[in-house]
Write an enzyme that holds these catalytic residues in place. Structure first.
Site, PDB file in Angstrom:
ATOM      1  N   LYS A 205      31.106  43.594   4.758  1.00  0.00           N
ATOM      2  CA  LYS A 205      30.572  44.958   4.674  1.00  0.00           C
ATOM      3  C   LYS A 205      31.181  45.852   5.761  1.00  0.00           C
ATOM      4  O   LYS A 205      31.616  46.978   5.504  1.00  0.00           O
ATOM      5  CB  LYS A 205      29.046  44.900   4.838  1.00  0.00           C
ATOM      6  N   CYS A 259      27.717  55.785   6.932  1.00  0.00           N
ATOM      7  CA  CYS A 259      28.279  54.438   6.860  1.00  0.00           C
ATOM      8  C   CYS A 259      29.635  54.324   7.524  1.00  0.00           C
ATOM      9  O   CYS A 259      29.815  53.554   8.458  1.00  0.00           O
ATOM     10  CB  CYS A 259      28.402  54.038   5.394  1.00  0.00           C
TER      11      CYS A 259
HETATM   12  N1  SAJ Z   1      36.882  61.317   3.592  1.00  0.00           N
HETATM   13  C1  SAJ Z   1      38.052  61.917   4.035  1.00  0.00           C
HETATM   14  N2  SAJ Z   1      39.214  61.667   3.372  1.00  0.00           N
HETATM   15  C2  SAJ Z   1      39.249  60.837   2.292  1.00  0.00           C
HETATM   16  C3  SAJ Z   1      38.074  60.210   1.851  1.00  0.00           C
HETATM   17  C4  SAJ Z   1      36.885  60.465   2.522  1.00  0.00           C
HETATM   18  O1  SAJ Z   1      38.057  62.675   5.014  1.00  0.00           O
HETATM   19  O2  SAJ Z   1      40.353  60.683   1.739  1.00  0.00           O
HETATM   20  C5  SAJ Z   1      35.615  61.581   4.308  1.00  0.00           C
HETATM   21  C6  SAJ Z   1      34.575  62.237   3.425  1.00  0.00           C
HETATM   22  O3  SAJ Z   1      34.736  63.617   3.362  1.00  0.00           O
HETATM   23  C7  SAJ Z   1      33.296  61.825   4.139  1.00  0.00           C
HETATM   24  C8  SAJ Z   1      33.628  60.442   4.688  1.00  0.00           C
HETATM   25  O4  SAJ Z   1      35.037  60.346   4.671  1.00  0.00           O
HETATM   26  O5  SAJ Z   1      33.011  62.710   5.219  1.00  0.00           O
HETATM   27  C9  SAJ Z   1      33.029  59.280   3.941  1.00  0.00           C
HETATM   28  O6  SAJ Z   1      33.066  59.502   2.563  1.00  0.00           O
HETATM   29  P1  SAJ Z   1      33.371  58.361   1.481  1.00  0.00           P
HETATM   30  O7  SAJ Z   1      33.280  58.958   0.132  1.00  0.00           O
HETATM   31  O8  SAJ Z   1      34.650  57.700   1.806  1.00  0.00           O
HETATM   32  O9  SAJ Z   1      32.266  57.256   1.732  1.00  0.00           O
HETATM   33  P2  SAJ Z   1      30.629  57.247   1.805  1.00  0.00           P
HETATM   34  O10 SAJ Z   1      30.234  57.306   3.250  1.00  0.00           O
HETATM   35  O11 SAJ Z   1      30.018  58.218   0.884  1.00  0.00           O
HETATM   36  O12 SAJ Z   1      30.332  55.775   1.234  1.00  0.00           O
HETATM   37  C10 SAJ Z   1      30.961  54.630   1.826  1.00  0.00           C
HETATM   38  C11 SAJ Z   1      31.604  53.782   0.715  1.00  0.00           C
HETATM   39  N3  SAJ Z   1      32.497  52.789   1.306  1.00  0.00           N
HETATM   40  C12 SAJ Z   1      33.781  52.656   0.942  1.00  0.00           C
HETATM   41  O13 SAJ Z   1      34.310  53.372   0.121  1.00  0.00           O
HETATM   42  C13 SAJ Z   1      34.558  51.548   1.598  1.00  0.00           C
HETATM   43  C14 SAJ Z   1      30.518  53.125  -0.097  1.00  0.00           C
HETATM   44  O14 SAJ Z   1      31.082  52.246  -1.060  1.00  0.00           O
HETATM   45  C15 SAJ Z   1      29.585  52.319   0.828  1.00  0.00           C
HETATM   46  O15 SAJ Z   1      28.525  51.712   0.098  1.00  0.00           O
HETATM   47  C16 SAJ Z   1      28.965  53.308   1.792  1.00  0.00           C
HETATM   48  O16 SAJ Z   1      30.016  53.889   2.573  1.00  0.00           O
HETATM   49  C17 SAJ Z   1      27.959  52.548   2.649  1.00  0.00           C
HETATM   50  O17 SAJ Z   1      26.744  52.681   2.403  1.00  0.00           O
HETATM   51  O18 SAJ Z   1      28.378  51.764   3.497  1.00  0.00           O
END
Ligand code: SAJ
Length: 406
Positions: A205, A259
């Site tokens: 995780k 997360c």
């Molecule tokens: N972000 C960027 N650039 C990108 C992708 C995301 O700057 O190319 C930023 C987003 O704007 C945001 C942050 O990263 O601020 C996180 O967003 P996210 O969509 O990547 O992830 P979360 O936090 O919504 O959800 C994550 C997911 N983990 C992964 O993709 C590895 C989800 O599957 C997990 O269940 C969740 O964390 C968790 O609960 O741990």
């Protein structure tokens, strides 16, 4: 356990409530436990206290049919699940106090043959610690319980679908515990179930979210380099991604949510000598938000020097990522707050929320006409798809590649 349909879910937050509701819709009899009376009351009325698409209807359905009941205390059941938060204490040290108190709350109810599963994101070794805690309090249950760790990996905004369809990693404290937990998840998960041990599942995780953090940090670092070099980072990344083995993520205002900006610290704090890239990625992603704030302040200063008055600055987006209404740990919100505290003449647009306690929210059309500087903080579709007329007189700082090349 296999004939026992009763489940206790401790923690009715962003993961616990949807999981409880999904299980309750698949023939399990679920008691959801939360220490907050108001949360329990809301759920027992068939309503919800969090924002997640499709959750409201599902909770209403399972509460009306009587398969989900909320309570402030656990009851006796065949399976106990723990989905409570693991926040920080001190300087980025994981705090497992809620996992521990949730475990303590179910200990009096445990009986031979019961299954105990932790879903909360936890530092490596937590499941074995909770096993030791249980066996310390109830020595007669040693080797009589099945104990496992199974992290959730759902994406906020798509939780109901992903809870059911994502693959799960399931690690028991021994092989029979893993097998029992697998049998349990097979009752409501359609994704593949992968067996391992508890420590590997815990680390898995943390690694998943660290992997994403490191990759976003790479993109954010590129955006800083490109700013110096006078190159559009989004064009650059799109071109680099034409290579069959390159897939760079998108730079933005920083990394938010509960997360990705948190979990990597659990590895750094336990493995400080080894976890160098992981720590630096965290630092780069945090720095990116401060850099955005400085960029906007500089732009405002230049405007003031040129025009002899302070500019009207429009901040587009407050959510922690595109197309959702979730403002938790949002870098965009941090930027807006910093600009406000600088006394900036600020207009804020967030099409996904109706109102905000700190900001009067405006319409896009309104700020487009009245702002001197537009700063795009979140790549919402509403901003991407908006028909931006050419406006020579306005400065646009687009930090997420949503509306026009920088
Ligand atoms: N972000 C960027 N650039 C990108 C992708 C995301 O700057 O190319 C930023 C987003 O704007 C945001 C942050 O990263 O601020 C996180 O967003 P996210 O969509 O990547 O992830 P979360 O936090 O919504 O959800 C994550 C997911 N983990 C992964 O993709 C590895 C989800 O599957 C997990 O269940 C969740 O964390 C968790 O609960 O741990």
């Amino acid at each position: 356990m296999s004939k026992d349909n009763s489940v206790v879910m401790v923690g009715l937050g962003y993961i616990g409530l949807p999981t409880a509701a999904l299980m309750a819709s698949r023939g399990l009899q679920v008691t959801g436990v939360d220490i907050q009376q108001s949360v329990v009351d809301t759920i027992n009325k068939g309503k919800i206290h969090i924002v997640e698409p499709d959750l409201s209807g599902l909770v209403h359905h399972v509460v009306s049919q009587g398969t989900l009941v909320a309570n402030t205390q656990p009851v006796s059941a065949g399976t106990y699940l723990i989905a409570v938060p693991t926040p920080f204490k001190g300087e980025h040290q994981p705090d497992i106090r809620y996992v521990e108190s949730a475990t303590r709350s179910v200990i009096p109810h445990l009986k031979p043959g019961d299954l105990f599963i932790i879903e909360s994101t936890s530092p490596v070794g937590t499941t074995e610690k909770m096993q030791a805690l249980i066996e310390g309090e109830r020595p007669e249950l040693k080797d009589e319980l099945y104990i496992a760790y199974c992290p959730e990996r759902v994406l906020p905004g798509n939780v109901i679908y992903e809870l059911e369809h994502n693959d799960r990693v399931i690690g028991g404290v021994n092989a029979t515990s893993t097998a029992k937990a697998l049998e349990f998840y097979a009752r409501f998960v359609k994704g593949e179930l992968h067996a391992t041990n508890a420590k590997t599942a815990e680390m898995c995780k943390l690694v998943e979210n660290s992997y994403r953090d490191v990759n976003i940090a790479f993109a954010n670092e590129l955006s800083l380099i490109c700013d110096e070099a006078g190159i559009n980072p989004w064009e650059l990344i799109a071109l680099a991604n034409k290579h069959p083995r390159v897939n760079i993520l998108q730079p933005g205002t920083g990394v938010g949510g509960h997360c990705i900006a948190v979990d990597p610290w659990f590895i750094v704090s336990d493995f400080p000598q080894q976890a160098n890239i992981i720590r630096q990625a965290r630092e780069i992603n945090n720095y990116k938000t401060l850099w955005v704030i400085e960029k906007i302040k500089n732009e405002a200063l230049q405007f003031e020097q040129k025009h002899g008055r302070v500019p009207v600055v429009a901040a587009l987006g407050l959510a922690f990522k595109p197309n959702i209404d979730d403002l938790r740990e949002s870098p965009a919100l941090e930027v807006a707050r910093a600009l406000k505290s600088e006394g900036m003449n600020l207009l804020v647009v967030e099409p996904h929320v109706p109102s905000h306690a700190e900001f009067e929210l405006r319409e896009l059309e309104d700020v487009r006409e009245n702002a001197d500087i537009l700063v795009v903080l979140v790549a919402h579709n509403a901003f991407r798809q908006y028909n931006w007329p050419a406006q020579e007189d306005k400065r646009v700082l687009d930090f997420c590649g949503a509306i026009k090349p920088n």
